[in-house]
Design a protein around this motif. Structure first.
Motif, PDB file in Angstrom:
ATOM      1  N   LYS A  48       6.563  -5.877 -20.759  1.00  0.00           N
ATOM      2  CA  LYS A  48       6.476  -4.526 -20.562  1.00  0.00           C
ATOM      3  C   LYS A  48       7.038  -3.748 -19.256  1.00  0.00           C
ATOM      4  CE  LYS A  48       2.062  -4.682 -21.638  1.00  0.00           C
ATOM      5  NZ  LYS A  48       0.717  -4.712 -22.092  1.00  0.00           N
ATOM      6  N   THR A  49       7.510  -4.711 -18.278  1.00  0.00           N
ATOM      7  CA  THR A  49       7.805  -4.276 -17.176  1.00  0.00           C
ATOM      8  C   THR A  49       9.147  -3.423 -16.991  1.00  0.00           C
ATOM      9  OG1 THR A  49       9.047  -6.202 -16.719  1.00  0.00           O
ATOM     10  CG2 THR A  49       6.505  -5.969 -15.919  1.00  0.00           C
ATOM     11  N   ASN A  50       9.354  -2.114 -16.574  1.00  0.00           N
ATOM     12  CA  ASN A  50      10.569  -1.419 -16.439  1.00  0.00           C
ATOM     13  C   ASN A  50      10.961  -1.373 -15.157  1.00  0.00           C
ATOM     14  OD1 ASN A  50      10.997  -0.870 -19.228  1.00  0.00           O
ATOM     15  ND2 ASN A  50       9.042   0.285 -19.078  1.00  0.00           N
ATOM     16  N   THR A  51       9.971  -1.441 -14.069  1.00  0.00           N
ATOM     17  CA  THR A  51      10.566  -1.264 -12.636  1.00  0.00           C
ATOM     18  C   THR A  51      10.158  -2.497 -11.820  1.00  0.00           C
ATOM     19  OG1 THR A  51       8.390  -0.141 -12.052  1.00  0.00           O
ATOM     20  CG2 THR A  51      10.123   1.192 -13.047  1.00  0.00           C
ATOM     21  N   LYS A  52      10.393  -2.433 -10.630  1.00  0.00           N
ATOM     22  CA  LYS A  52      10.289  -3.532  -9.596  1.00  0.00           C
ATOM     23  C   LYS A  52       8.599  -3.329  -9.368  1.00  0.00           C
ATOM     24  CE  LYS A  52      11.828  -3.922  -5.668  1.00  0.00           C
ATOM     25  NZ  LYS A  52      12.609  -3.642  -4.177  1.00  0.00           N
ATOM     26  N   GLU A  53       8.102  -2.215  -9.334  1.00  0.00           N
ATOM     27  CA  GLU A  53       6.669  -2.123  -9.106  1.00  0.00           C
ATOM     28  C   GLU A  53       5.910  -2.791 -10.099  1.00  0.00           C
ATOM     29  OE1 GLU A  53       8.930   0.326  -8.555  1.00  0.00           O
ATOM     30  OE2 GLU A  53       8.662   0.116  -6.533  1.00  0.00           O
ATOM     31  N   PRO A  55      14.384 -11.181  -6.631  1.00  0.00           N
ATOM     32  CA  PRO A  55      14.171 -12.004  -5.546  1.00  0.00           C
ATOM     33  C   PRO A  55      13.442 -11.234  -4.423  1.00  0.00           C
ATOM     34  CG  PRO A  55      16.487 -11.469  -5.687  1.00  0.00           C
ATOM     35  CD  PRO A  55      15.993 -10.955  -7.106  1.00  0.00           C
ATOM     36  N   LEU A  56      13.606  -9.835  -4.593  1.00  0.00           N
ATOM     37  CA  LEU A  56      12.890  -9.105  -3.699  1.00  0.00           C
ATOM     38  C   LEU A  56      11.156  -8.691  -3.924  1.00  0.00           C
ATOM     39  CD1 LEU A  56      15.761  -6.530  -3.197  1.00  0.00           C
ATOM     40  CD2 LEU A  56      15.340  -8.463  -1.684  1.00  0.00           C
ATOM     41  N   VAL A  57      10.711  -9.258  -5.193  1.00  0.00           N
ATOM     42  CA  VAL A  57       9.526  -8.888  -5.429  1.00  0.00           C
ATOM     43  C   VAL A  57       8.378  -9.444  -4.464  1.00  0.00           C
ATOM     44  CG1 VAL A  57       8.923 -10.676  -7.004  1.00  0.00           C
ATOM     45  CG2 VAL A  57       7.912  -8.318  -7.292  1.00  0.00           C
ATOM     46  N   LEU A  58       8.536 -10.353  -3.891  1.00  0.00           N
ATOM     47  CA  LEU A  58       7.734 -11.004  -2.639  1.00  0.00           C
ATOM     48  C   LEU A  58       7.659 -10.480  -1.474  1.00  0.00           C
ATOM     49  CD1 LEU A  58       7.351 -14.694  -4.449  1.00  0.00           C
ATOM     50  CD2 LEU A  58       5.958 -12.724  -4.668  1.00  0.00           C
ATOM     51  N   GLY A  59       8.615  -9.549  -1.144  1.00  0.00           N
ATOM     52  CA  GLY A  59       8.941  -9.015   0.209  1.00  0.00           C
ATOM     53  C   GLY A  59      10.089  -9.398   0.912  1.00  0.00           C
ATOM     54  N   ALA A  60      10.916  -9.852   0.283  1.00  0.00           N
ATOM     55  CA  ALA A  60      12.038 -10.357   1.051  1.00  0.00           C
ATOM     56  C   ALA A  60      12.939  -9.129   1.643  1.00  0.00           C
ATOM     57  CB  ALA A  60      12.979 -11.243  -0.071  1.00  0.00           C
ATOM     58  N   ASP A  61      13.907  -9.410   2.560  1.00  0.00           N
ATOM     59  CA  ASP A  61      14.611  -8.352   2.904  1.00  0.00           C
ATOM     60  C   ASP A  61      15.141  -7.467   1.923  1.00  0.00           C
ATOM     61  OD1 ASP A  61      16.135  -6.655   4.622  1.00  0.00           O
ATOM     62  OD2 ASP A  61      17.796  -8.039   5.028  1.00  0.00           O
TER      63      ASP A  61
END
Length: 329
Positions: free
Chosen positions: A161-166, A240-246
């Protein structure tokens, strides 16, 4: 056969799967005889697998309850391996709805195992609403293994159901917690694979290979095996940015343009056409796009063009259609 196969097991051929059935003892009961005959027929040259399954289904319809349950479970298992997820879901549900003792000389399945398999196939066909409905029947299970699968499949439903990074943050955090819980150890390979697939963080890949090197999931991330295509993995977001990468490269003020909303993804053109008609009846202007995978399988995607206001996704969801944005290449 192990009914609670992981959703992302290594791709195996039908002959290998059916060959496993031959290791069973000599059959005597009706269901067991049908299964054995099906195994033998499947090895014939130019066999029509679809017709073979239809023949077994007809025999199941008139069988005694124990045999009926065993035959529907057998049919569902084969259909799942063939990527026929809608059929597999239906047959798992049919089997789960029959209260009967196991048929002699066939593998016994609990009702909870059958329901979980129906959930897995529902997710594979992109139907998270149906999956959540089935999960509701077993959420309060007293069986620890069932509970672990309910938790895993619930997160997979969230990912659908995800649509955004958040939207990714909560399911990823849950998966991170599950990767450490002893109560989730029997589904840990699936958890690690999902984390790696979504985040592209090699930490999860390395942990999977190190701690579960004999698992099908480890074979997948190592490139030894190939993943069976399914809408679930097709739609699953990868960030790949979901865990707080640059994230500096994402802060340029530009956003990818959404060109359409994808409402369905099918192996059956008939199913795609049925969805198109439903969308037309609701006032939308859908289209069908074909995609041929490396395996040679053709998939049919039902999409609705984005409108000038960028509100098509909201309109579709308000009308009861789950959808996923398609970005400009």
């Amino acid at each position: 056969m192990y009914l609670l196969r992981r959703d992302v097991t290594a791709k195996i051929t039908l002959l290998v799967l059916l060959g496993m059935c031959l290791s069973l003892p000599c059959f005597s009961a009706s269901a067991a005889q049908v299964i054995q005959e099906t195994v033998i027929k499947s090895r014939e040259a130019d066999v029509d697998i679809t017709q073979l399954l239809d023949d077994v289904e007809k025999k199941a319809e008139s069988a005694a309850l124990s045999d009926k349950r065993a035959l529907y479970a057998f049919l569902a298992s084969l259909a799942e391996q063939l990527g026929m997820y809608d059929k597999a879901t239906g047959w798992y549900v049919e089997a789960a709805g029959i209260a009967a003792n196991p048929a002699p000389n066939t593998t016994p399945y609990t009702t909870e195992q059958l329901v979980l398999s129906a959930v897995r196939c529902s997710l594979n066909s992109g139907n998270w609403q149906q999956a959540e409905n089935y999960l509701g029947y077993i959420r309060n299970s007293a069986n620890a293994e069932t509970v672990s699968y309910v938790k895993l499949y619930s997160v997979w439903s969230m990912l659908c159901k995800t649509n955004t990074k958040e939207d990714l943050l909560e399911p990823v955090k849950l998966l991170e917690a599950y990767a450490e819980l002893d109560s989730m150890k029997n589904v840990r390979p699936e958890v690690l694979l999902t984390l790696w697939y979504v985040t592209e963080d090699t930490t999860w890949k390395n942990k999977l290979i190190k701690d579960h090197k004999a698992s099908p999931e480890a074979a997948l991330v190592s490139g030894i095996a190939q993943m069976m295509p399914s809408p679930f993995w097709y739609f699953l977001p990868k960030d790949p940015l979901v865990l707080g990468a640059d994230s500096s490269s994402q802060d340029d003020g530009e956003e990818e343009a959404v060109v359409s909303q994808q409402v369905g993804f099918f192996q059956s053109k008939t199913n795609a056409e049925n969805l198109v008609q439903r969308l037309k009846d609701a006032g939308f202007t859908p289209k069908i796009k074909e995609e041929v995978r490396a395996s040679g399988t053709t998939y049919y995607m039902v999409v609705v063009p984005e409108n000038a206001e960028g509100s098509m996704g909201l309109k579709l969801k308000s009308a009861g259609f789950e959808c996923y944005p398609v970005f400009e290449n």
